[in-house]
Design an enzyme around this catalytic site. Sequence first.
Site, mmCIF file in Angstrom:
data_model
loop_
_atom_site.group_PDB
_atom_site.id
_atom_site.type_symbol
_atom_site.label_atom_id
_atom_site.label_comp_id
_atom_site.label_asym_id
_atom_site.label_seq_id
_atom_site.Cartn_x
_atom_site.Cartn_y
_atom_site.Cartn_z
ATOM 1 C CD GLU A 1 23.213 -33.476 -96.770
ATOM 2 O OE1 GLU A 1 22.501 -32.985 -97.434
ATOM 3 O OE2 GLU A 1 22.840 -33.341 -95.410
ATOM 4 C CD GLU B 1 16.410 -32.046 -94.631
ATOM 5 O OE1 GLU B 1 15.783 -31.079 -94.787
ATOM 6 O OE2 GLU B 1 17.639 -32.298 -95.137
#
Length: 312
Positions: A149, A144
Site C-alpha cells: 500500500e 484487515e
Amino acid sequence: MTLMIPSSSKFWHDVLILLIFGSSAGAASTYNLDTNLAGSSFFDNFNFFTGPDPTNGFVNYVSAVEAANLGLAGPGPNGAMYIGVDYSTTLSTSAPGRNSVRISSKQSWTHGLFIADIAHMPGGICGTWPAFWSFGPNWPQSGEIDIIEGVNSNDDNLMSLHTSPDCTIAGSGQTGTLQSNNCDGNLNDNTGCSSTASTDSSYGGPFNAISGGVYATEWTSQYIKIWFFPRSSIPQDITNGVPDPQTWGTPQANFRGSCDIDTHFANHNLVFDTTFCGDWAANVWTSDPVCSSLAPTCVGYVASNPSAFIDA
C-alpha cells in the site's frame, strides 16, 4: 474478443502467480499448496466490486465485462495477467471518477501462507492509491491485513493491520520501521498499526525497475509476518513450491504483541485495487512536494491528466 494492449502500458501484472498454502499436521513451518490463482483462469477466482469506493476515492470501479471491454483487466504479455486504469479520458471533477478495477477473491481463508509474484505495480504516481490486501466480514471486527500500500509519490511500502479494539504490536523482530502500534481501526483516522519497509525496491518505481518480486505473508494464531524478496533473490524453496518461512530470515513486518490474532482476524478475502485520491491520497496531497507542485488538488489533477496514469 481480442484485447489490444499498447506495449508501453504497465499495470498490476504478473499477478499470475498467487499461491496460498495451508499448514499440515499443525506444523506452522510445513505447508501444502491449497490454492493456485494463476494464468487464464485467474479472474474466474475473483468478484469485481462495482459499488462506491469505501475510502471515498475519485474512482469508478467497473464490472468484469466492462473491464474486459475497456482493456482494464485480462491477459498481458508473457502469460501474465494485468489490472489497469483508464489513462485516456479527461474528466470533470464532479464525475464519478476515473475507471479502475477492484477485485476480491471468491474464496476466503483463516491462517495460511500467501505468496504473490508481481512484476509491476502502479505505485509512485501522484493521485494513485494502489493496494494488495485482505479483510474479513463486518470490518474491522474480522481484521484487515495491508500487504502492499502507498499513495502519491512515495516509494516506501506501508504494511498495516486494522482491527477491533485491544490489539497492539511490539514492533520488534522486523527489518521495517514501526509507525504505529495500536491496531484499532476506529482510532486515529483508521490508521491502524503499521510499519514501513526497509528497502525502497519493495514499492512503486524502484520495485518496477527490478521487475518486481515476491511478497509472502504468513498468518498463524501467534503472528502475521510479511516478507519481500526482490526478483533476483527469491528463495529457492519458494521457486520449488515447498516454502519454509523459518529459513527466510527477519521479515519486513512482524505483527505480534498484545493481540489475540484469532480473536481479531478471520475469513479473509484477498483484494487488488487501485483507487485515486480518497481518504489518504487526497488528504496528504498538500504535504507531498512532488504532487502539490502539479495541481492544487488531487481530484483536479487526476481528472485533468489521464496520460499520467498509463503506468497505473
